[in-house]
Every structure is written in structure tokens, then in C-alpha cells.
Design an enzyme around this catalytic site. Structure first.
Site, PDB file in Angstrom:
ATOM      1  N   GLU A 100       0.814  -1.208   0.000  1.00 37.60           N
ATOM      2  CA  GLU A 100       0.000   0.000   0.000  1.00 37.60           C
ATOM      3  C   GLU A 100       0.851   1.263   0.000  1.00 37.60           C
ATOM      4  O   GLU A 100       1.991   1.264   0.449  1.00 37.60           O
ATOM      5  CB  GLU A 100      -0.915   0.015   1.228  1.00 37.60           C
ATOM      6  CG  GLU A 100      -1.970  -1.051   1.187  1.00 37.60           C
ATOM      7  CD  GLU A 100      -2.885  -1.031   2.393  1.00 37.60           C
ATOM      8  OE1 GLU A 100      -3.897  -1.737   2.338  1.00 37.60           O
ATOM      9  OE2 GLU A 100      -2.590  -0.344   3.400  1.00 37.60           O
ATOM     10  N   GLU A 110      -1.438  -9.817  -6.938  1.00 37.25           N
ATOM     11  CA  GLU A 110      -1.436 -10.498  -8.228  1.00 37.25           C
ATOM     12  C   GLU A 110      -0.511  -9.781  -9.216  1.00 37.25           C
ATOM     13  O   GLU A 110       0.205 -10.428  -9.982  1.00 37.25           O
ATOM     14  CB  GLU A 110      -2.859 -10.555  -8.816  1.00 37.25           C
ATOM     15  CG  GLU A 110      -3.853 -11.239  -7.912  1.00 37.25           C
ATOM     16  CD  GLU A 110      -4.585 -10.294  -6.955  1.00 37.25           C
ATOM     17  OE1 GLU A 110      -5.719 -10.624  -6.588  1.00 37.25           O
ATOM     18  OE2 GLU A 110      -4.018  -9.241  -6.571  1.00 37.25           O
TER      19      GLU A 110
END
Length: 134
Positions: free
Chosen positions: A42, A53
Site C-alpha cells: 500500500e 497479483e
């Protein structure tokens, strides 16, 4: 598949999630059996955050892989999280519609892994392809 589930769970320990506290791990298996993992990273500007992913597929592509056999996605909540739309489109750039995507829903009462399995085509029908751009 158990090894991929475990790899997706294990990599969550590396996640950087100071804002959501929602860890995600992904394990992507290539056609030759290699496994690449990624975790979410983040950023205070949420749009700059990296998804697990994306990180896994970037590592695999960086190493020259272009054919993939399976993806497992797991969150710390073991809530059966699926790849978001952006990740689905990234996967579609390199993967066929029949790519199995296994979503970790934790362990059942008997200790076995509970998962929901989709194909990429189920999660992203009528995807944007290279052919559409021509």
C-alpha cells in the site's frame, strides 16, 4: 494446489498494509512449474498501491515467463477474495480464459482448505484484448 495455497498465505507476511491492515498474497504457477509470489504493497496515495497479483505476474514476466497454469489468491481474512478488475485485465494480457483462479476461504472444521475456484474467463468475460486494439 496445496503448495500454491501455502505460498500465497506465507507471502502475506511481507505485505505492507499500514492503511487497511488487509494482507493479500498471490501465488502464480508458470507452465514449467515455477511459482512466483506477490503481496500487496500500500501507498498513502491508494491509487499507487500494488496488488499481490500484479507483483506476482510482474516477477514472472521479468524472468521471461509468458505461460501460466494457475493462480491462488489469499487474504489474511481468508474471505475468498478474488482479483480486482485491474488485476483481472493484467492477467488477461498473459493468460488464457481457462486459467484456474483459486480463492482461499480458509480451513474447514476438518482442517482441509476451503477454496472457490473460477476461471479467468468467468471473472472477466469479454475482456479487452490485443485484437480489439487493431
Amino acid at each position: 494446489m496445496d503448495e500454491l495455497i501455502e505460498a500465497a498465505r506465507d507471502v502475506q507476511e511481507q505485505a505492507h498494509v499500514p492503511y487497511s491492515d488487509y494482507t493479500v498474497g498471490a501465488a502464480l504457477q508458470t507452465a514449467d512449474g515455477s511459482v512466483y509470489v506477490g503481496c500487496n504493497i500500500e501507498n498513502a496515495n491508494y491509487s499507487n498501491s500494488l496488488h499481490a497479483e500484479e507483483v506476482a505476474i510482474a516477477e514472472a514476466v521479468k524472468e521471461g515467463h509468458r505461460e501460466f497454469d494457475a493462480l491462488v489468491v489469499s487474504s489474511g481474512a481468508r474471505d475468498g477474495v478474488t482479483p480486482c478488475g485491474m488485476c483481472r485485465q493484467t492477467l488477461a494480457e498473459f493468460c488464457e480464459d481457462d486459467l484456474p483462479i483459486v480463492c482461499d476461504a480458509g480451513q474447514g472444521d476438518d482442517g482441509s482448505d476451503e477454496v472457490t475456484e473460477y476461471t479467468l474467463g468467468e471473472l472477466l468475460p469479454d475482456t479487452i484484448t490485443e485484437e480489439m486494439l487493431e
